[in-house]
Scaffold this active site. Structure first.
Site, PDB file in Angstrom:
ATOM      1  N   ALA A  21       0.800  -1.221   0.000  1.00  0.00           N
ATOM      2  CA  ALA A  21       0.000   0.000   0.000  1.00  0.00           C
ATOM      3  C   ALA A  21       0.834   1.272   0.000  1.00  0.00           C
ATOM      4  CB  ALA A  21      -0.937  -0.001   1.209  1.00  0.00           C
ATOM      5  N   PHE A  32      -3.999   1.156   4.560  1.00  0.00           N
ATOM      6  CA  PHE A  32      -4.901   0.555   5.543  1.00  0.00           C
ATOM      7  C   PHE A  32      -4.344   0.604   6.962  1.00  0.00           C
ATOM      8  CE2 PHE A  32      -7.623  -0.369   2.346  1.00  0.00           C
ATOM      9  CZ  PHE A  32      -8.509  -1.405   2.543  1.00  0.00           C
ATOM     10  N   ILE A 102      -4.487  -3.162  -5.326  1.00  0.00           N
ATOM     11  CA  ILE A 102      -5.564  -3.507  -6.267  1.00  0.00           C
ATOM     12  C   ILE A 102      -5.948  -2.313  -7.143  1.00  0.00           C
ATOM     13  CG2 ILE A 102      -6.502  -5.302  -4.749  1.00  0.00           C
ATOM     14  CD1 ILE A 102      -8.656  -3.313  -3.865  1.00  0.00           C
ATOM     15  N   HIS A 118      -3.718  -9.617  -4.889  1.00  0.00           N
ATOM     16  CA  HIS A 118      -5.028  -9.415  -4.263  1.00  0.00           C
ATOM     17  C   HIS A 118      -6.096  -8.965  -5.258  1.00  0.00           C
ATOM     18  CE1 HIS A 118      -2.789  -8.812  -0.186  1.00  0.00           C
ATOM     19  NE2 HIS A 118      -2.938 -10.083  -0.515  1.00  0.00           N
ATOM     20  N   CYS A 126     -19.607 -12.004 -12.168  1.00  0.00           N
ATOM     21  CA  CYS A 126     -20.865 -12.491 -11.614  1.00  0.00           C
ATOM     22  C   CYS A 126     -20.592 -13.766 -10.832  1.00  0.00           C
ATOM     23  CB  CYS A 126     -21.861 -12.762 -12.736  1.00  0.00           C
ATOM     24  SG  CYS A 126     -23.381 -13.587 -12.173  1.00  0.00           S
ATOM     25  N   THR A 186       5.458  -1.741   2.190  1.00  0.00           N
ATOM     26  CA  THR A 186       4.647  -2.809   2.778  1.00  0.00           C
ATOM     27  C   THR A 186       5.123  -3.133   4.181  1.00  0.00           C
ATOM     28  OG1 THR A 186       4.009  -5.135   2.607  1.00  0.00           O
ATOM     29  CG2 THR A 186       6.116  -4.536   1.629  1.00  0.00           C
TER      30      THR A 186
END
Length: 240
Positions: A21, A32, A102, A118, A126, A186
Site C-alpha cells: 500500500a 490501511f 488492487i 489481491h 458475476c 509494505t
C-alpha cells in the site's frame, strides 16, 4: 545508501519488485495500516469485517457502500515510484512487479508484467455465471447484478478468501530466481503474500520503507526515505 541502490540496479539484470500500500500513498490512496489509514477511522463495522467474504454474502448493500466510498478512488494517477518501475522494466532490468495493491496504477504507468496478488478494482465478475464486468458495472446500483440475476463481485481477494495459487507460484518463481529483490511500501504483515520474501536466497534484498517491519534485520540494504524519490533517483542513473 542511495548510491548503494544505484550501484545494485546498475549491476543487476534480474530484479523483482515486491510492493504494498505504501507504494500508492504518494498517489493519494490511504494505507490501511498507517496512522491516517482506513484501519484507524471509525465505521459501523471495522474495515476488515466489511471487506470479508461472509460480510459480502450477508450484507452486500453495506459492503458496496463502503467499497465505493473507500476503495474506489477517482482521479488517482501513478506517482514517481510507479513510473520508475515501469522505466526499469522497459530497459530490461525489472522482470516482474509483485503487488498487494488492487488500484492498477502500475499498469497505468506502463508496467506490463504485474502480478496482482489481491486482484484489481478494474475487474469484476458475476458469482453465478462468472461473466466478467468492468468497473462501471459496480458504480451504478447499490448492489450490482448481472444480466443472469447473479450479484456482481469485485475480483479482489477479500478476507476469508484464498490467494490465487497460480499467481503465488509465479511470484515464488520470480523471487527465487532474482538477483535483486526490492521491497517497498509494505509492512510485510499480510500472509501468505509476505512469506514470498523467504524464497529469495540472494544477498541483495533491499527495503525502501518509512516504517519499521519485522523483516528489517533480514535485508541487505534498508532505506527510510520516500519510495518515489528513492526509485526515481536510482532508476534514472540506471538508464543513463
Amino acid at each position: 545508501m542511495e548510491n548503494e541502490l544505484k550501484k545494485i540496479i546498475n549491476d543487476s539484470e534480474n530484479i523483482v519488485f515486491f510492493g504494498g500500500a505504501g507504494v500508492s500513498t504518494e498517489s493519494g490512496i490511504p494505507d490501511f495500516r498507517s496512522v491516517d489509514g482506513l484501519y484507524n477511522q471509525e465505521y459501523e463495522y471495522p474495515p476488515e469485517v466489511i471487506l470479508s467474504r461472509n460480510f459480502f454474502n450477508a450484507n452486500p448493500t453495506e459492503f458496496y457502500r463502503f467499497y465505493r466510498n473507500k476503495i474506489i478512488i477517482s482521479g488517482i494517477k501513478p506517482n514517481k515510484a510507479h513510473h520508475a518501475l515501469a522505466k526499469l522494466e522497459s530497459i530490461g532490468k525489472l522482470k516482474a512487479i509483485i503487488t498487494q495493491n488492487i488500484d492498477g496504477l502500475h499498469q497505468a504507468a506502463g508496467s506490463k508484467n504485474v502480478l496482482e496478488l489481491h486482484g484489481s478494482v478494474a475487474k469484476n465478475f458475476c458469482i453465478e455465471c462468472r461473466k466478467l464486468h468492468g468497473l462501471e458495472a459496480i458504480t451504478i446500483k447499490k448492489v450490482p447484478h448481472c444480466e443472469c440475476g447473479g450479484i456482481i463481485k469485485p475480483d479482489v481477494v477479500l478476507y476469508e478468501e484464498q490467494l490465487d495459487q497460480t499467481l503465488l507460484s509465479q511470484a515464488e518463481d520470480y523471487i527465487s530466481r532474482a538477483d535483486v529483490v526490492i521491497i517497498g511500501g509494505t509492512s510485510l504483515s499480510v500472509y501468505p503474500a509476505a512469506g514470498l520474501i523467504y524464497y529469495y536466497t540472494g544477498d541483495k534484498l533491499v527495503m525502501v520503507n518509512k516504517s519499521e517491519t519485522t523483516f528489517d534485520k533480514r535485508v541487505n540494504l534498508l532505506i527510510r526515505e520516500s519510495i518515489g524519490d528513492t526509485l526515481e533517483k536510482a532508476v534514472g542513473v540506471a538508464n543513463e
